[in-house]
Motif scaffolding. Structure first.
Motif, PDB file in Angstrom:
ATOM      1  N   VAL A   1       0.844  -1.198   0.000  1.00  0.00           N
ATOM      2  CA  VAL A   1       0.000   0.000   0.000  1.00  0.00           C
ATOM      3  C   VAL A   1       0.881   1.250   0.000  1.00  0.00           C
ATOM      4  CG1 VAL A   1      -1.621   1.337   1.385  1.00  0.00           C
ATOM      5  CG2 VAL A   1      -1.949  -1.127   1.105  1.00  0.00           C
ATOM      6  N   GLN A   2       1.871   1.269   0.892  1.00  0.00           N
ATOM      7  CA  GLN A   2       2.769   2.434   0.941  1.00  0.00           C
ATOM      8  C   GLN A   2       3.408   2.695  -0.412  1.00  0.00           C
ATOM      9  OE1 GLN A   2       5.816   3.106   3.684  1.00  0.00           O
ATOM     10  NE2 GLN A   2       4.538   2.868   5.506  1.00  0.00           N
ATOM     11  N   ALA A   3       3.926   1.634  -1.014  1.00  0.00           N
ATOM     12  CA  ALA A   3       4.625   1.805  -2.291  1.00  0.00           C
ATOM     13  C   ALA A   3       3.701   2.469  -3.312  1.00  0.00           C
ATOM     14  CB  ALA A   3       5.102   0.456  -2.795  1.00  0.00           C
ATOM     15  N   TYR A   4       2.466   1.949  -3.418  1.00  0.00           N
ATOM     16  CA  TYR A   4       1.537   2.496  -4.412  1.00  0.00           C
ATOM     17  C   TYR A   4       1.180   3.941  -4.077  1.00  0.00           C
ATOM     18  CZ  TYR A   4       0.774  -1.632  -7.253  1.00  0.00           C
ATOM     19  OH  TYR A   4       0.933  -2.674  -8.137  1.00  0.00           O
ATOM     20  N   GLN A   5       0.910   4.192  -2.781  1.00  0.00           N
ATOM     21  CA  GLN A   5       0.533   5.551  -2.407  1.00  0.00           C
ATOM     22  C   GLN A   5       1.663   6.520  -2.747  1.00  0.00           C
ATOM     23  OE1 GLN A   5      -0.517   4.849   1.669  1.00  0.00           O
ATOM     24  NE2 GLN A   5      -2.697   4.622   1.226  1.00  0.00           N
ATOM     25  N   GLU A   6       2.895   6.117  -2.433  1.00  0.00           N
ATOM     26  CA  GLU A   6       4.019   7.011  -2.741  1.00  0.00           C
ATOM     27  C   GLU A   6       4.129   7.252  -4.237  1.00  0.00           C
ATOM     28  OE1 GLU A   6       7.949   6.157  -1.106  1.00  0.00           O
ATOM     29  OE2 GLU A   6       6.961   5.730   0.824  1.00  0.00           O
ATOM     30  N   ALA A   7       3.894   6.188  -5.014  1.00  0.00           N
ATOM     31  CA  ALA A   7       3.978   6.329  -6.470  1.00  0.00           C
ATOM     32  C   ALA A   7       2.770   7.079  -7.018  1.00  0.00           C
ATOM     33  CB  ALA A   7       4.074   4.950  -7.105  1.00  0.00           C
ATOM     34  N   GLY A   8       1.829   7.387  -6.116  1.00  0.00           N
ATOM     35  CA  GLY A   8       0.638   8.110  -6.543  1.00  0.00           C
ATOM     36  C   GLY A   8      -0.261   7.283  -7.449  1.00  0.00           C
ATOM     37  N   LYS A   9      -0.240   5.997  -7.243  1.00  0.00           N
ATOM     38  CA  LYS A   9      -1.089   5.129  -8.053  1.00  0.00           C
ATOM     39  C   LYS A   9      -2.159   4.471  -7.185  1.00  0.00           C
ATOM     40  CE  LYS A   9       0.347   2.782 -11.386  1.00  0.00           C
ATOM     41  NZ  LYS A   9       0.899   1.636 -12.148  1.00  0.00           N
ATOM     42  N   ALA A  10      -3.266   4.080  -7.834  1.00  0.00           N
ATOM     43  CA  ALA A  10      -4.343   3.415  -7.107  1.00  0.00           C
ATOM     44  C   ALA A  10      -3.856   2.039  -6.664  1.00  0.00           C
ATOM     45  CB  ALA A  10      -5.562   3.265  -7.999  1.00  0.00           C
ATOM     46  N   VAL A  11      -4.119   1.687  -5.388  1.00  0.00           N
ATOM     47  CA  VAL A  11      -3.697   0.391  -4.883  1.00  0.00           C
ATOM     48  C   VAL A  11      -4.610  -0.688  -5.428  1.00  0.00           C
ATOM     49  CG1 VAL A  11      -3.181  -0.928  -2.810  1.00  0.00           C
ATOM     50  CG2 VAL A  11      -3.022   1.568  -2.767  1.00  0.00           C
ATOM     51  N   PRO A  12      -4.076  -1.701  -6.109  1.00  0.00           N
ATOM     52  CA  PRO A  12      -4.932  -2.794  -6.605  1.00  0.00           C
ATOM     53  C   PRO A  12      -5.505  -3.589  -5.440  1.00  0.00           C
ATOM     54  CG  PRO A  12      -2.619  -3.330  -6.898  1.00  0.00           C
ATOM     55  CD  PRO A  12      -2.666  -1.912  -6.440  1.00  0.00           C
ATOM     56  N   PRO A  13      -6.620  -4.284  -5.663  1.00  0.00           N
ATOM     57  CA  PRO A  13      -7.186  -5.122  -4.612  1.00  0.00           C
ATOM     58  C   PRO A  13      -6.106  -6.019  -4.015  1.00  0.00           C
ATOM     59  CG  PRO A  13      -8.617  -5.131  -6.518  1.00  0.00           C
ATOM     60  CD  PRO A  13      -7.410  -4.343  -6.892  1.00  0.00           C
ATOM     61  N   ILE A  14      -6.118  -6.118  -2.672  1.00  0.00           N
ATOM     62  CA  ILE A  14      -5.031  -6.842  -2.019  1.00  0.00           C
ATOM     63  C   ILE A  14      -5.547  -7.643  -0.837  1.00  0.00           C
ATOM     64  CG2 ILE A  14      -4.463  -4.933  -0.477  1.00  0.00           C
ATOM     65  CD1 ILE A  14      -1.492  -5.733  -0.959  1.00  0.00           C
ATOM     66  N   THR A  15      -4.833  -8.686  -0.478  1.00  0.00           N
ATOM     67  CA  THR A  15      -5.260  -9.524   0.641  1.00  0.00           C
ATOM     68  C   THR A  15      -4.158  -9.615   1.693  1.00  0.00           C
ATOM     69  OG1 THR A  15      -4.303 -11.512  -0.299  1.00  0.00           O
ATOM     70  CG2 THR A  15      -6.552 -10.957  -0.955  1.00  0.00           C
TER      71      THR A  15
END
Ligand code: ATP
Ligand code: ATP
Ligand code: MG
Ligand code: MG
Lengths: 373, 497, 326, 331
Positions: A267-281
């Motif tokens: 989640v952090q990685a995606y947020q930093e990259a400014g991208k939507a976080v894909p569904p995750i488990t």
């Protein structure tokens, strides 16, 4: 002979023959699946078939060998992470409640150490033994304990039948692994690119869940597993891995992770990259839920509750008291998605805590995992 | 019996930068002692390493028993009965005397060591070097240096050898130990073994050698029966010029007492306390047999070893018993062992020179290369150091120049007391006399100097007076006069009446 | 002057005597003894009951074999960081290859020992022929071999035969069979080191390679021998481990190398090579095995485990190191 | 055949120690270009740079210790310890950030002194001394946090791990660059550096020249631990939580980086340039392997092979010394 030893018995069929099939046991088993099914809103999610039997309680009925209270050996994982701590302490706490003595030995996550632990505990001739298995490597030593008429209860983990453990109290790896996978499959409508983030290479807990997931995904021809990586259950590693994923697979549709720590890094990685976080488990650690609160991250979480160790203790004691016990006790525990996740966040508690926790509140406070309210 | 037991034909060997050997031809006959002489860096040891297969020649061949032979490793040479005792000690301090003597020639039955045979063999060999009463189980590291050297020689003797090569075996031997060595060498030669004997102590030559060969700069400059040579001639051949080894009387020390040592006892010494006073401009020599305690005494003065009692004052002030304390007080030690203690061979010449006082060449902790080079040039001037430049790795310098660097680095701190331990060990005669000159000049400039040396002529020649050590204690003081040499020997040997 | 001179840096006799004790590897046994006494007082019956003793000994077997190999390599002036991974691979392969077929048992055991020897040979050649620093060679091998193990199987796999598991649990009195293997190995290594030319040569090479060479010792075969020995013992340890766990795991031996080195060092053996006593290394193993046992026996809070272990190791190494003479 | 100590030879050796890692680096870069083109997208380059930062900072400390002929296994312990100290003392609030940082540095100092003390005062082999203190540090952390260290790292520090300079360059690599520059100046230009090399090459001679090898060595271990603390801060602020998984790990990256780069384990030989190269190579390699999606097994195999190969190519074998290489021991 050129025969393979015990090739017949290892299939477990022999166990089935003398199986006093307990219906309510079977029901309980399926329940643990259906509850997840509902929680995740899955359409088709059938339990892998499994015969649960009742153990002949009389066989293990026994008086305390020393003094007037039972001595239960506890071959624990050891406090290598918050799961381990709670698993250890929950059992000890429950033991205090019941007034039984505990002989404790920590493997610190290492199967080889646990082999030594079990042998040493066996030598102390306890009334019964609870083992949190660190890997199939210990089954030999478990067998040795059972052969010395010490009833062994496996706790939050599996061993092959050859270990001869009397009962197994756990949550299924297959259940978690495939449930997460199913949820992803349905989110993606059975079509898309998925990355698998497993925990530690070579560690059963990780490998079995991964296997189950792969089996499930295999049912969906249009779902492509683009890469499989290991996070070592470390958010730091997971974050680095995720950053690489973002770079190499910008169009990833979902991420199967076996741990909340892994998910946290992603989640952090995606947020930093400014991208939507894909569904995750992942499993439902407090930290993750807090981190995703108020975001539109889609997730499905369940737990592998450490406090189930207290159930393990109960099972061991039931055996000694000669009460009916199932050879496989499948613990159910809450599963949920982002839809109702927020409510489980506990700001008064440690980030590593698996929520919701059924562990006694005062224990959590003692362990400084939660602040006294 | 072959004519030439061991020889070289046109052997040439170069190392990056140096041509160590240049078309060397040599023949050693069985049953004769062949002395191999030459200044430091003349190429003696290199020749030895080639004759024993430890190094292979660039050109030329080795001759064994009249036959041209290639040697891949020392083992092969040993197989042919060519047994070396290298210049450097190769006994293993952690192993027992027994194991050291038999290393590489263990006797075994059915794969297991035959301990009976081993002991016999070792005993016999040790007896020949007068160490019969040395317990075989002793850790070799516990032996005095001289005894370690003898153990090494015993190892060589224990082998059946057709050629025995001894590279400066006498460097650390003296008194009856040296005598024992000479005896065994003669005996072995008598048995028909060819002996190659390398030494810097020219007085050994007439006593031992049948033939001799002189090397200079890697070339054979002269060779023949020893009887044809006087010491003067040998020296002339070695250096290619006549050096006068006569020491002019030193200027009488005028200055006041700079160094005062009062009842000093080094840690680990059971000897009675030592006293010493040295005036500015005075040179005091320390004489004694190997292991007599000179180095230990000097190391203690320099704070490199602890004192269990007593004190050292410089210019009336008490010196702290630590290296830095001593250095601060102006006490400088040029240690016995240049390559191990005196220099950091992997640093450049300039870096070694400035290591003792980096503050001089630095500001705000930054080393100023310009100043460093300046310092180097200054010392190059003062001591006549031959080096390609400040940046040359010290390892590449010849022994003499290395020694000059080891002295120069201490001149940087302009000490009031200069302690020199074996300042000319392994230094060629040319460089020697330069070092003598330097020592005299430094004294004249008002430094108090203490110099320990195993070369009697050197101590007597340089010093105003000589302290004689025996078994760690000062057993006497001898002043410059014609028969001081004998008196010193008697004191050192304990035969004084 | 013919007599033997005072010892180097001739220290106070008491200290000298102590360092002598350390040299001969006796020192660590002092702690071991102290610990045993402490345990006897604290948990007399619990500690001395044959089961617990058996547990200690059995626990010591695998580490012991590996430490033994490490001891040989260290004597030769090297270090072997790859032992742990070698144990992992051989134990995993034992289970995978035997896979419950009795007829395979013996061949596989042989194969594992050979495999160990082969890996040792690789280490040895890289060190003695290619002349690379042992630390790096074996560090590389550590990664390499554990990588191979993971490729063989990422999950626990295979199954050993009843014969093997029974052996791992068989006891002679209180003494478990695996420990007897260790005893045999110690005897063998002792014979090699103390009674064969190779042993002398190993000490020599470890103490000073070029001195050994000058004395006509073949350096390469000596070093090769050392690493092969370490490999073979690791192979044996792997088989024992497999027998004990009945099933192969791709992480079984991880971390063993560090324990082994620790055992060797607290046994008073010099990592610089050329000096060390088998007695000491065995003592080191005993100490480590006892620590693990004691922590459980005394039911110390599990969170203290590493603290205690760390403190004891530090205490041990700090006291039992013979400093190189100046 | 000859000793590698005379003029031209040593020049060659020095060159080869730089050329080898360079060659290796180029090789990996080429392989990457072929197998995983996306290696050259800004995003991945940034990841590599970050890795360079995080590995490099520790590797610098490791280099100092290696130069003295030692080795420091406890660095990863110092890193883990730092995150815990930060979290516990600050409780995640910026208010006490300074206190947290100071305390971590103090803790690092303690570890460094312990290592140095064991090595210098007791002559314990560095390998064992630092391993023991690693176990001890982990033990302390675990005992102190009851086994499950956790908690937040103050947001005020997050720039260190997550920030970027000029919108592109990750802060960690900048920090590394600055520290590397500092190390370069210290080692090459200052008296302190001179003492480090002198001690590394020949402690006895250094000592007799008035250098205090003890101080130098202790200094290097302390510096190493402190750099470990800095690396720990970067790591902690990168993720923002205490990462329990890292507390028990023994991370050898710093050693691998220095060694691959050509720093010798024997002391004295090696420059900051070597470490820089080694670090970059390792960072590229690790990232490339992830990009490849190589399995855990393959990853280990490659790392192992690279380490051995790298050193093999440096052509500085530990030769069986010629007899000249040593003088007779006369003390
Ligand atoms: N391994 C080597 N590498 C480089 N140069 C060397 C090497 N060995 C010897 N030399 C050089 O070769 C020359 C001859 O050295 P050698 O040791 O043979 O002289 P020597 O006559 O034995 O001197 P000494 O009397 O001091 O022993 C010297 O200039 C020395 O510096
Ligand atoms: N570094 C040392 N540490 C401890 N003992 C030493 C040391 N060096 C020498 N000894 C011992 O102390 C005594 C004196 O040795 P020392 O070297 O001072 O004698 P020396 O007169 O200087 O002889 P030389 O200098 O010619 O070797 C000898 O018994 C020697 O074995
Ligand atoms: Mg010579
Ligand atoms: Mg001396």
């Amino acid at each position: 002979s050129t025969e393979q030893e015990g090739s017949s018995s290892s299939s477990g069929s022999s166990a089935a023959e003398d199986c006093i099939n307990a219906d309510e046991a079977q029901a309980e088993y399926t329940a643990s699946w259906t509850s997840v099914k509902e929680a995740f809103g899955l359409t088709d999610f059938e339990p892998v078939d499994e015969t649960v039997c009742q153990v002949d309680g009389e066989q293990w009925k026994a008086e305390p060998k020393q003094g007037d209270s039972y001595r239960i050996a506890f071959a624990a994982q050891g406090p290598t992470n918050s799961w381990g701590v709670l698993s250890d302490e929950a059992l000890k706490y429950h033991a205090k409640e019941l007034g039984v003595d505990v002989l404790y030995a920590a493997a610190n996550g290492d199967a080889t150490t646990q082999v030594d632990n079990i042998q040493q505990l066996t030598s102390q001739d306890p009334d019964a033994m609870v083992v949190v298995p660190m890997g199939d490597g210990i089954s030999g030593q478990v067998k040795a304990a059972v052969d010395q008429d010490i009833p062994v209860v496996l706790c939050s983990g599996l061993l092959p039948d050859s270990s001869g453990a009397v009962s197994t109290v756990t949550r299924q790896y297959d259940l978690l692994g495939s449930a997460y996978a199913e949820w992803i499959a349905e989110k993606l409508g059975g079509k898309g690119k998925v990355a698998i983030l497993s925990g530690l290479a070579g560690v059963p807990t990780a490998e079995y869940q991964k296997a189950a997931a792969e089996k499930t995904f295999a049912k969906y021809p249009d779902i492509k597993i683009v890469t499989t990586q290991y996070t070592q259950w470390s958010p730091t590693v997971a974050k680095t891995v995720a950053q690489n994923l973002i770079a190499s697979y910008p169009d990833l549709d979902a991420i199967w992770s076996d741990s909340g720590y892994g998910a946290l890094g992603v989640v952090q990685a995606y947020q930093e990259a400014g991208k939507a976080v894909p569904p995750i488990t992942g499993d439902s650690i407090n930290e993750f839920i807090q981190a995703t609160e108020g975001t539109d991250v889609q997730y499905a979480l369940s737990t592998f509750p450490p406090e189930m160790s207290s159930t393990c203790l109960d099972t061991a004691l039931d055996l000694l008291k000669g009460e009916p016990v199932l050879d496989k006790v499948y613990v159910d525990s809450p599963s949920f998605t982002d839809a109702d996740g927020a409510q489980y966040a506990r700001d008064d508690c440690d980030g590593g805590l698996l929520v919701p926790s059924s562990a006694p509140e005062d224990l959590l406070v003692d362990l400084k995992m939660c602040k006294a309210s | 019996m072959p004519e030439t037991a061991l020889g070289a034909r046109g052997v040439t060997k170069s190392f990056p930068g140096v041509r160590a050997l240049d078309d060397v031809t040599l023949a050693c006959a069985p049953g004769r002692v062949h002395a191999l002489l030459g200044e430091n860096g003349a190429g003696k040891s290199t020749l030895v390493r080639i004759l024993t297969g430890d190094e292979s020649p660039d050109a030329g061949t080795v001759v064994v028993a009249d036959r041209e032979t290639r040697l891949g490793a020392p083992r092969e040479a040993l197989g042919l009965g060519i047994v070396p005792v290298y210049q450097e000690l190769t006994v293993l301090p952690e192993m027992s005397v027994l194991d050291n003597v038999l290393l590489g020639q263990e006797r075994s039955r059915r794969g297991l060591l035959d301990r009976g045979a081993q002991r016999e063999l070792a005993r016999a060999a040790l007896a020949r070097v007068s160490l019969e009463d040395l317990p075989l189980g002793t850790r070799t590291g516990e032996l005095s240096l001289a005894n370690q050297q003898l153990v090494e020689i015993a190892r060589a003797i224990a082998r059946r050898s057709s050629v025995l090569i001894l590279d400066e075996p006498s460097a650390v031997l003296s008194g009856d130990k040296l005598q024992a060595l000479h005896d065994v060498v003669r005996a072995i030669a008598a048995e028909g073994t060819a002996v190659v004997y390398i030494t810097h102590l020219l007085e050994e030559v007439p006593a031992l050698a049948d033939d001799l060969t002189v090397l200079r700069d890697g070339k054979v400059v002269s060779s023949g029966p020893a009887t044809d040579y006087t010491t003067d001639r040998i020296v002339r051949e070695m250096v290619g010029r006549q050096v006068d080894q006569v020491f002019p009387d030193p200027a009488p020390p005028a200055g006041e007492v700079v160094l005062r040592v009062s009842d000093l006892v080094p840690v680990g010494s059971s000897a009675p306390p030592a006293h010493l006073e040295v005036r500015a401009g005075e040179i005091v020599g320390l004489a004694g047999l190997v292991g007599a305690g000179r180095s230990r005494f000097l190391r203690t003065l320099a704070g490199a070893r602890g004192r269990s009692q007593g004190g050292v004052d410089v210019g009336g002030r008490r010196v702290r018993g630590s290296l830095t304390g001593a250095i601060a007080a102006g006490v400088a030690l040029v240690p016995e062992e240049r390559k191990r203690d005196g220099l950091v061979l992997d640093l450049t010449a300039a870096q070694n020179i400035t290591l003792t006082d980096l503050r001089q060449v630095s500001s705000a902790g930054l080393v100023r290369t310009a100043r460093e080079n300046a310092a180097f040039d200054e010392e190059r001037e003062r001591l006549g150091i031959k080096a390609s430049g400040p940046g040359q790795p010290t390892r590449q310098l010849s022994g003499g120049n290395q020694q000059k660097i080891a002295i120069a680095k201490w001149l940087r701190v302009s000490p009031r007391v200069l302690l020199l331990d074996e300042p000319t060990r392994g230094v060629d005669i040319g460089a020697k006399s330069e070092i003598y000159r330097i020592v005299r000049e430094l004294a004249a400039s008002g430094m108090a100097i203490v110099i320990a040396s195993s070369e009697l002529a050197e101590v007597i020649g340089l010093a105003h007076r000589v302290l004689v050590f025996r078994d760690g204690a000062v057993v006497g003081e001898v002043h410059r006069d014609p028969d001081s040499a004998e008196r010193i020997m008697h004191l050192a040997l304990g035969t004084a009446s | 002057m013919t007599s033997v001179a005072a010892p180097r840096g001739s220290r106070a006799p008491r200290l000298a005597a102590f360092s002598g004790l350390v040299r001969r590897g006796g020192a660590v046994w002092v702690i071991v003894l102290a610990l045993v006494l402490a345990l006897t007082f604290a948990r007399g019956t619990g500690f001395w009951n044959s089961g617990n003793i058996a547990a200690v000994l059995a626990g010591a077997a695998v580490l012991g074999l590996v430490a033994l190999g490490q001891h040989v390599v260290v004597l030769g002036g090297g270090i072997d960081l790859s032992v742990g991974s070698m144990v992992t691979l051989t134990s995993l392969l034992t289970a995978v290859l035997v896979d419950g077929y009795p007829i395979r048992t013996v061949p596989v055991i042989v194969a594992m020992v050979v495999l160990g020897a082969a890996m040792g040979l690789l280490n040895g050649s890289l060190v003695s022929v290619a002349r690379l620093p042992p630390f790096i060679v074996t560090l590389g091998m550590l990664y390499l071999v554990s990588g191979v193990a993971l490729t063989v199987s990422a999950t626990p796999a295979g199954r050993v035969t009843a014969a093997l598991t029974d052996f791992s649990r068989a006891t002679l009195g209180p003494v478990p069979a695996p420990f007897l293997v260790l005893v045999a190995a110690v005897a063998a290594v002792w014979l090699l080191l103390a009674r064969t030319p190779w042993g002398r040569h190993l000490y020599a090479v470890g103490g000073d390679q070029h001195a050994a060479r000058a004395a006509g010792v073949r350096v390469r075969p000596v070093l090769l021998g050392a690493y092969v020995t370490s490999g073979v013992l690791a192979g044996l340890a792997g088989v024992l481990l497999a027998a004990r766990s009945a099933i192969g795991s791709p992480t079984a031996g991880s971390g063993l190398e560090l324990s082994a080195i620790t055992a060797v060092v607290i046994g008073g053996t010099s990592l610089l090579g050329g000096r060390g006593s088998l007695l000491g290394t065995v003592g080191g193993v005993a100490l480590l095995a006892l620590i693990t046992n004691a922590i459980t026996l005394l039911q110390l809070p599990s969170t203290w485990t590493d603290l205690v272990r760390g403190l004891i190791i530090i205490a041990a190494v700090a006291v039992f190191v013979v400093r190189r003479p100046r | 055949m000859t000793t590698a100590t005379t003029g031209s030879a040593s020049v060659l050796t020095r060159l080869s120690t730089v050329l080898a890692p360079l060659a290796g680096l180029v090789l990996v870069l080429v392989l990457a270009a072929v197998t995983t083109p996306q290696m050259y997208t800004p995003d991945v380059v940034r990841i590599v740079l970050f890795q360079v930062g995080i590995i490099g900072i520790a590797a610098l400390g490791q280099t100092l210790v290696l130069l003295t002929g030692g080795i420091d296994l406890s660095i990863s312990g110092a890193m883990a310890m730092t995150s815990v100290v930060l979290a516990v003392t600050t409780g995640g609030s910026d208010g006490r950030l300074v206190a947290g940082v100071l305390l971590s540095l103090a803790a690092g100092l303690a570890v460094g002194l312990l290592n140095g003390g064991l090595v210098v005062l007791r002559g314990v082999p560095p390998f064992v001394a630092t391993f023991a203190s690693l176990v001890l540090v982990q033990g302390v952390v675990i005992a102190w946090t009851g086994g499950a260290p956790s908690g937040r790292i103050p947001a005020g520090l997050s720039w260190l791990g997550q920030g970027r300079v000029l919108g592109q360059v990750p802060v960690p690599v900048v920090v590394f660059a600055l520290l590397a520059l500092a190390a370069l100046v210290v080692l090459e230009r200052t008296t302190a550096g001179r003492r480090v090399y002198a001690t590394g090459f020949n402690p006895d001679a250094a000592r007799l020249s008035g250098v205090r090898p003890g101080l130098v060595v202790v200094g290097c271990y302390v510096a190493s631990s402190l750099l470990g603390v800095v690396a720990g801060m970067v790591n902690a602020s990168y993720i923002g939580y205490v990462d329990a998984a890292l507390v028990r790990s023994l991370n050898l990256d710093s050693i691998a980086a220095a060694v691959i780069g050509g720093v010798a384990l024997t002391g004295g030989r090696g420059r900051v340039g070597n470490t820089l190269l080694g670090t970059v190579m390792l960072a590229v390699l690790l990232t490339w392997l992830i990009q490849l999606g190589a399995g855990a097994g393959a990853r280990l195999v490659v790392s192992g092979a690279v380490i051995v190969l790298a050193v093999f190519m440096q052509g500085r074998p530990v030769r069986i010394p010629r007899i000249t290489a040593r003088e007779k021991d006369t003390t």
